[in-house]
Design a protein around this motif. Structure first.
Motif, PDB file in Angstrom:
ATOM      1  N   THR A   1      50.473  30.854  11.850  1.00 56.20           N
ATOM      2  CA  THR A   1      49.598  29.866  10.943  1.00 56.20           C
ATOM      3  C   THR A   1      50.338  29.228   9.901  1.00 56.20           C
ATOM      4  OG1 THR A   1      47.510  29.502   9.356  1.00 56.20           O
ATOM      5  CG2 THR A   1      48.877  31.641   9.050  1.00 56.20           C
ATOM      6  N   ALA A   2      50.039  28.312   8.875  1.00 53.70           N
ATOM      7  CA  ALA A   2      50.831  27.531   8.105  1.00 53.70           C
ATOM      8  C   ALA A   2      51.214  28.332   7.017  1.00 53.70           C
ATOM      9  CB  ALA A   2      49.987  26.186   7.704  1.00 53.70           C
ATOM     10  N   LYS A   3      52.599  28.320   6.457  1.00 52.46           N
ATOM     11  CA  LYS A   3      52.898  29.105   5.229  1.00 52.46           C
ATOM     12  C   LYS A   3      52.070  28.660   3.989  1.00 52.46           C
ATOM     13  CE  LYS A   3      57.383  29.491   4.897  1.00 52.46           C
ATOM     14  NZ  LYS A   3      58.799  29.251   4.603  1.00 52.46           N
ATOM     15  N   HIS A   4      51.957  27.199   3.841  1.00 53.51           N
ATOM     16  CA  HIS A   4      51.218  26.688   2.595  1.00 53.51           C
ATOM     17  C   HIS A   4      49.917  27.181   2.380  1.00 53.51           C
ATOM     18  CE1 HIS A   4      49.523  23.381   5.099  1.00 53.51           C
ATOM     19  NE2 HIS A   4      48.542  23.651   4.068  1.00 53.51           N
ATOM     20  N   ILE A   5      49.331  27.859   3.276  1.00 51.84           N
ATOM     21  CA  ILE A   5      47.867  28.391   3.193  1.00 51.84           C
ATOM     22  C   ILE A   5      48.091  29.669   2.257  1.00 51.84           C
ATOM     23  CG2 ILE A   5      46.223  29.697   4.403  1.00 51.84           C
ATOM     24  CD1 ILE A   5      46.644  27.964   6.817  1.00 51.84           C
ATOM     25  N   LEU A   6      49.211  30.321   2.098  1.00 55.46           N
ATOM     26  CA  LEU A   6      49.332  31.462   1.137  1.00 55.46           C
ATOM     27  C   LEU A   6      48.970  31.014  -0.288  1.00 55.46           C
ATOM     28  CD1 LEU A   6      52.162  34.025   2.486  1.00 55.46           C
ATOM     29  CD2 LEU A   6      49.547  34.201   2.308  1.00 55.46           C
TER      30      LEU A   6
ATOM     31  N   ARG B   1      61.483  35.888   0.348  1.00 56.62           N
ATOM     32  CA  ARG B   1      61.600  36.202  -1.131  1.00 56.62           C
ATOM     33  C   ARG B   1      62.171  34.915  -2.033  1.00 56.62           C
ATOM     34  NH1 ARG B   1      58.501  39.943  -3.198  1.00 56.62           N
ATOM     35  NH2 ARG B   1      59.843  40.044  -5.145  1.00 56.62           N
ATOM     36  N   LYS B   2      62.240  34.203  -1.087  1.00 48.21           N
ATOM     37  CA  LYS B   2      62.986  32.695  -1.681  1.00 48.21           C
ATOM     38  C   LYS B   2      62.053  31.706  -1.856  1.00 48.21           C
ATOM     39  CE  LYS B   2      65.993  29.069  -0.254  1.00 48.21           C
ATOM     40  NZ  LYS B   2      66.877  28.439   0.764  1.00 48.21           N
ATOM     41  N   ASP B   3      60.989  31.349  -1.106  1.00 47.22           N
ATOM     42  CA  ASP B   3      59.868  30.401  -1.137  1.00 47.22           C
ATOM     43  C   ASP B   3      58.829  30.760  -2.231  1.00 47.22           C
ATOM     44  OD1 ASP B   3      61.462  28.877   0.453  1.00 47.22           O
ATOM     45  OD2 ASP B   3      60.193  29.217   2.408  1.00 47.22           O
ATOM     46  N   SER B   4      58.866  30.035  -3.220  1.00 48.22           N
ATOM     47  CA  SER B   4      57.881  30.372  -4.004  1.00 48.22           C
ATOM     48  C   SER B   4      56.628  29.763  -3.948  1.00 48.22           C
ATOM     49  CB  SER B   4      58.272  29.594  -5.467  1.00 48.22           C
ATOM     50  OG  SER B   4      57.211  29.740  -6.594  1.00 48.22           O
ATOM     51  N   LEU B   5      55.748  30.463  -4.168  1.00 49.36           N
ATOM     52  CA  LEU B   5      54.167  30.115  -3.846  1.00 49.36           C
ATOM     53  C   LEU B   5      53.388  29.205  -4.619  1.00 49.36           C
ATOM     54  CD1 LEU B   5      52.755  33.370  -2.014  1.00 49.36           C
ATOM     55  CD2 LEU B   5      53.765  31.327  -0.963  1.00 49.36           C
ATOM     56  N   THR B   6      54.056  28.029  -5.160  1.00 47.80           N
ATOM     57  CA  THR B   6      53.543  27.048  -5.818  1.00 47.80           C
ATOM     58  C   THR B   6      53.744  25.736  -5.281  1.00 47.80           C
ATOM     59  OG1 THR B   6      55.946  26.899  -6.977  1.00 47.80           O
ATOM     60  CG2 THR B   6      54.290  28.516  -7.828  1.00 47.80           C
ATOM     61  N   TRP B   7      52.753  24.878  -5.686  1.00 46.88           N
ATOM     62  CA  TRP B   7      52.758  23.578  -5.062  1.00 46.88           C
ATOM     63  C   TRP B   7      53.966  22.637  -5.607  1.00 46.88           C
ATOM     64  CZ3 TRP B   7      49.791  22.819  -1.311  1.00 46.88           C
ATOM     65  CH2 TRP B   7      48.609  23.578  -1.013  1.00 46.88           C
TER      66      TRP B   7
ATOM     67  N   ASP C   1      56.242  20.914  -3.155  1.00 51.87           N
ATOM     68  CA  ASP C   1      56.672  19.469  -3.325  1.00 51.87           C
ATOM     69  C   ASP C   1      58.176  18.966  -3.340  1.00 51.87           C
ATOM     70  OD1 ASP C   1      53.967  18.690  -3.271  1.00 51.87           O
ATOM     71  OD2 ASP C   1      53.883  18.693  -5.524  1.00 51.87           O
ATOM     72  N   THR C   2      58.824  19.937  -3.837  1.00 51.93           N
ATOM     73  CA  THR C   2      60.244  19.623  -4.030  1.00 51.93           C
ATOM     74  C   THR C   2      61.280  20.116  -2.965  1.00 51.93           C
ATOM     75  OG1 THR C   2      60.829  21.476  -5.556  1.00 51.93           O
ATOM     76  CG2 THR C   2      60.329  19.376  -6.638  1.00 51.93           C
ATOM     77  N   ASN C   3      60.478  21.029  -2.192  1.00 49.94           N
ATOM     78  CA  ASN C   3      61.285  21.537  -0.884  1.00 49.94           C
ATOM     79  C   ASN C   3      60.782  21.565   0.541  1.00 49.94           C
ATOM     80  OD1 ASN C   3      63.372  23.471  -2.240  1.00 49.94           O
ATOM     81  ND2 ASN C   3      61.829  23.787  -3.405  1.00 49.94           N
ATOM     82  N   TRP C   4      59.913  20.519   0.539  1.00 48.86           N
ATOM     83  CA  TRP C   4      58.991  20.316   1.779  1.00 48.86           C
ATOM     84  C   TRP C   4      60.046  20.332   3.076  1.00 48.86           C
ATOM     85  CZ3 TRP C   4      54.645  21.196   3.474  1.00 48.86           C
ATOM     86  CH2 TRP C   4      54.043  20.795   4.604  1.00 48.86           C
ATOM     87  N   ASP C   5      61.167  19.398   2.973  1.00 45.83           N
ATOM     88  CA  ASP C   5      62.183  19.156   4.136  1.00 45.83           C
ATOM     89  C   ASP C   5      62.464  20.372   4.830  1.00 45.83           C
ATOM     90  OD1 ASP C   5      61.434  16.548   3.931  1.00 45.83           O
ATOM     91  OD2 ASP C   5      63.344  16.070   2.600  1.00 45.83           O
TER      92      ASP C   5
END
Length: 248
Positions: free
Chosen positions: A65-70, A112-118, A122-126
């Motif tokens: 599934t998609a990560k941003h769902i978290l 443990r690197k990718d923060s679960l915040t919008w 937005d700043t790390n989308w690429d």
């Protein structure tokens, strides 16, 4: 000359009929699943956390599934791509049938690197790599796992998004048609040919070719202000395949 035109017409008609029949088979094939996420603290439960699917790679089955769902389906204690012991159960099932389900096991792509915040998104989308990979504990559905497509998409090739938007009523899975437009980093930009009026909830849906081979998963979408054309940005499965191949 007339004979040649007749032959060309027959080939064209046969090709169109084959295409229609293959899309009909794809539409009728059980593929679509929604995420039903429950936590030890039930106040954070999310019974319709967008879409997911099953995929098979080297004889092993995974839930994707998609990560941003978290970001939408997490507890207050979860700051990174890690359940922190908070998860009770991650289940997938068709939107029209919760009695036939898949129970996922371990989240294999913890991070443990990718923060679960919008704001982080937005700043790390690429470089976000918008996918999650789970092992599968139990499959009580008739869904056969999809296979990855090895060849790249061709310009203007039709692809299909299978699943449900939030505004799709409960019922059979939807098959929406898109056309491959261009590659942008880790993402495919896909032009909508036939799709929902509201894209919300399609995240995590598989993007497949006419043979049902996975090429990407849905991450985001937008409408062009000038042309009013609708586009989906879908995460390429290239890095997903690389990650899964390193698990085996």
């Amino acid at each position: 000359m007339l004979r040649l035109k007749i032959i060309i017409a027959i080939i064209f008609i046969a090709g169109a009929l084959f295409s229609c029949s293959s899309i009909k088979r794809l539409s009728n094939r059980p593929i679509g699943l929604i995420n039903n996420v429950s936590y030890k603290d039930s106040s954070f439960d999310n019974p319709n956390a967008s879409n997911g699917f099953l995929v098979e790679y080297e004889n092993r089955v995974y839930g994707v599934t998609a990560k941003h769902i978290l970001i939408m389906a997490k507890t207050d204690k979860m700051k990174f791509v890690d359940f922190e012991g908070e998860l009770k159960q991650w289940k997938m099932h068709p939107k029209n049938d919760s009695k036939n389900y898949v129970i996922l096991d371990k989240l294999l792509s913890t991070n443990r690197k990718d923060s679960l915040t919008w704001s982080y998104l937005d700043t790390n989308w690429d470089a976000f790599n918008d996918w999650l990979v789970f092992s599968v504990k139990e499959n009580k559905t008739t869904h056969k796992p999809l296979k990855f497509r090895k060849k790249p998409l061709k310009k203007d090739e039709n692809v299909y998004v299978i699943g449900w938007s939030y505004k799709d009523s409960i019922g059979p899975q939807r098959l929406y048609t898109y056309k491959f437009n261009e590659i942008e980093g880790n993402y495919y930009n896909l032009k909508q040919i036939e799709g929902p009026k509201s894209l919300g909830g399609l995240s995590g849906s598989p993007v497949v070719d006419k043979k049902g081979r996975v090429v990407a998963l849905v991450s985001s979408g937008w409408e062009d202000e000038k042309t009013k054309e609708v586009f989906i940005q879908a995460t390429s499965i290239k890095n997903t395949i690389e990650f899964i191949s390193n698990l085996n």
